[in-house]
Design an enzyme around this catalytic site. Structure first.
Site, mmCIF file in Angstrom:
data_model
loop_
_atom_site.group_PDB
_atom_site.id
_atom_site.type_symbol
_atom_site.label_atom_id
_atom_site.label_comp_id
_atom_site.label_asym_id
_atom_site.label_seq_id
_atom_site.Cartn_x
_atom_site.Cartn_y
_atom_site.Cartn_z
ATOM 1 N NE ARG A 1 -3.933 1.818 2.554
ATOM 2 C CZ ARG A 1 -3.824 2.852 3.386
ATOM 3 N NH1 ARG A 1 -2.757 3.003 4.134
ATOM 4 N NH2 ARG A 1 -4.808 3.740 3.457
ATOM 5 C CE LYS B 1 -9.677 3.914 3.912
ATOM 6 N NZ LYS B 1 -9.748 3.223 2.684
ATOM 7 C CB SER C 1 -12.115 -1.651 1.275
ATOM 8 O OG SER C 1 -10.750 -1.907 1.303
HETATM 9 N N1 3NM Z 1 -8.249 0.248 5.413
HETATM 10 P P1 3NM Z 1 -3.996 -0.103 11.155
HETATM 11 S S1 3NM Z 1 -8.597 0.812 7.869
HETATM 12 C C1 3NM Z 1 -5.824 0.411 5.084
HETATM 13 O O1 3NM Z 1 -11.426 0.509 6.992
HETATM 14 C C2 3NM Z 1 -7.007 0.489 5.923
HETATM 15 O O2 3NM Z 1 -10.957 -0.079 4.977
HETATM 16 C C3 3NM Z 1 -9.206 0.414 6.345
HETATM 17 O O3 3NM Z 1 -4.300 0.297 9.665
HETATM 18 C C4 3NM Z 1 -10.648 0.287 6.089
HETATM 19 O O4 3NM Z 1 -3.908 -1.570 11.198
HETATM 20 C C5 3NM Z 1 -7.016 0.803 7.284
HETATM 21 O O5 3NM Z 1 -2.672 0.570 11.445
HETATM 22 C C6 3NM Z 1 -5.841 1.092 8.131
HETATM 23 O O6 3NM Z 1 -5.097 0.460 11.989
HETATM 24 C C7 3NM Z 1 -5.464 -0.040 9.024
#
Ligand code: 3NM
Length: 493
Positions: free
Chosen positions: A47, A145, A116
């Site tokens: 990503r 995010k 997603s």
């Molecule tokens: N997508 P972390 S949340 C890349 O909700 C991503 O679709 C998300 O990062 C979604 O594990 C997210 O550091 C970030 O919280 C996840």
């Protein structure tokens, strides 16, 4: 597709998503990714939100190579062009990107498509658009995010119930809150900061994988086969070569069984009566051990105990070949385990070369896999034994089905006796699971490969093949049924 649907589902267990934001001074993201897949991440997504296309592509190519080596599916976030160009296994897109069905049309049927979603409606649309899995989030508050929608456990469960494709949860997930997602029916979790923001991403991965295995994996046939050894603790009779006898004894102890290493023809028939099974290994064969093998093997058959044959060195001399063929003739083996050359030699010795080995190259590769599997099944049918052919790709076959197993590490070939140890292990599995020898043999082969991987991840700079051997035995000692299920990389053919 390179990965079967079942493999994709299993690979959701610990899905790592890269983030260069956390790189330390001078650190290369690909080195971190290698540590992460080496320590058990089951899926990898690159990503990159800021990187220019050229650097994104170059990085993706290198990551793809690393993931390929560990047979971990590798997908590219958002950038379909780069995903196709770098030969990624797939692409992952969000709701704000191009519509799912259009992505499927561009990438074709064979690449993995992840989408997603954060509602049931989006999940149903993703499934209809040809997604292979959905990522559902954000489950918890995340700084990674900024525009993530939050999703409740109820919605997550409703999504799991509404669709048939695998579901991975994402967003703010880490070791402290992962347990809250237990019981939702998801296949695993996707994390960014819980791995990439950690001081030691490799260690963090290994710990998370253990937690994921405990939380999301149910013991299936493989895990149960291992747990049965610990419950039954069978005494195992090994008649094996003097090169690796100590390793065979120790790996037998490590898996939960108890070894006896008697090769005295005057006592083997008595010894076998207090055992749960027999392992016959034809390395360093002498006239005395040969006698012991026939006596113990026949007695094991007579009292209904499973016997395993490791035809070490068949083909190396006429004497050895004749003895092994005679053993197979006079003793029924529950499992015959060898490398492809050994198994081929057994069959050649029976004068059954036609249509069996003519086109099967000595090493099993993706190219000749289907043929090698048919070859193993045919021989399993003929003998009524489970046939385990081990190498870079392992095949465990009964007459109808085969496990094709991708676990293991090439460093295993630097230790003498990994094959002998595996046969001892196979016998312990067989003795503890006499009604399911096929799954038992597959579990044994997978556990040895998993141990080779765990041991490799544990090697430090000054370690060599001797420490590696010990680390393999330690890994078998510490392996749980759920971990075995979680780390198994295989497909059924
Ligand atoms: N997508 P972390 S949340 C890349 O909700 C991503 O679709 C998300 O990062 C979604 O594990 C997210 O550091 C970030 O919280 C996840």
């Amino acid at each position: 597709m390179k990965f079967s649907k079942e493999e994709i589902k299993r690979s959701m267990l610990l899905y790592a998503v890269t983030d260069r934001m956390w790189l330390k001074e001078g650190e290369d993201i690909c080195d971190v990714v290698e540590e992460v897949v080496k320590n058990g991440a089951t899926f990898m997504q690159i990503r990159e939100k800021e990187l220019d296309d050229e650097n994104f592509y170059n990085e993706a190519v290198r990551m793809k190579e690393i993931c390929n080596e560990y047979r971990v599916p590798f997908v590219v976030n958002d950038n379909i062009d780069i995903a196709i160009k770098c030969g990624a296994d797939g692409v992952h897109v969000g709701q704000s990107d191009i519509a799912g069905k259009d992505v499927r049309a561009i990438i074709g049927a064979d690449m993995i498509l992840g989408i997603s979603v954060s509602t049931v409606e989006e999940a149903l649309l993703a499934q209809a658009a040809g997604a292979d899995y959905v990522g559902v989030g954000a489950m918890f508050a995340t700084g990674t995010k900024k525009d993530a929608h939050s999703v409740t456990n109820e919605t997550l469960k409703a999504i799991v119930d509404a669709i048939d494709i695998p579901v991975v949860a994402i967003g703010g997930i880490g070791a402290a809150n992962l347990g809250e997602l237990g019981g939702t029916g998801i296949d695993g979790v996707a994390v960014v900061s819980a791995i990439f923001a950690q001081e030691n991403p490799g260690e963090a991965t290994a710990k998370l994988l253990k937690l994921c295995a405990e939380t999301f994996v149910e013991n299936g046939a493989l895990g149960t086969a291992l747990e049965n050894i610990r419950i039954k603790q069978p005494v195992m009779h090994n008649i094996t070569n003097y090169v690796t006898v100590n390793d065979c004894a120790n790996i037998t102890l490590a898996c939960g069984a108890s070894p006896v290493m008697s090769d005295n023809p005057d006592e083997v028939e008595e010894i076998i009566t207090v055992c749960g099974g027999l392992n016959i290994n034809t390395g360093t064969l002498t006239a005395e051990t040969t006698k012991a093998m026939f006596l113990a093997g026949k007695k094991a058959n007579e009292i209904g105990l499973p016997a395993v044959l490791d035809p070490v060195g068949i083909g190396s001399s006429k004497v050895r070949t004749d003895i092994i063929l005679d053993l197979i003739d006079k003793v029924h083996f529950a499992v015959i385990r060898g490398n492809i050359s050994e198994i081929k030699t057994i069959i050649k010795g029976e004068g059954n070369t036609k249509g069996v080995d003519a086109d099967v190259a000595d090493a099993v590769t993706e190219e000749n896999l289907a043929e090698a599997v048919e070859f193993a099944k045919a021989y399993a049918k003929k003998t009524g034994s489970v046939i385990a052919i081990t190498g870079a790709i392992d095949i465990v076959a009964c007459a109808e089905m085969a496990y094709v197993i991708y676990n293991g590490h090439r460093m295993m070939s630097r230790v003498t006796g990994t094959g002998c140890m595996l046969s001892a292990l196979t016998a312990s599995y067989a003795a503890s699971n006499p009604d399911d020898l096929f799954e038992a043999a597959a579990a044994a082969v997978i556990s040895m490969g998993v141990a080779g991987e765990i041991a490799y991840a544990r090697l430090s700079e000054k370690d060599g093949n001797s420490s590696y051997r010990n680390y393999i035995i330690d890994a078998i000692y510490n392996l749980s049924g759920k971990e075995l299920e979680a780390k198994g990389k295989y497909k059924i053919m």
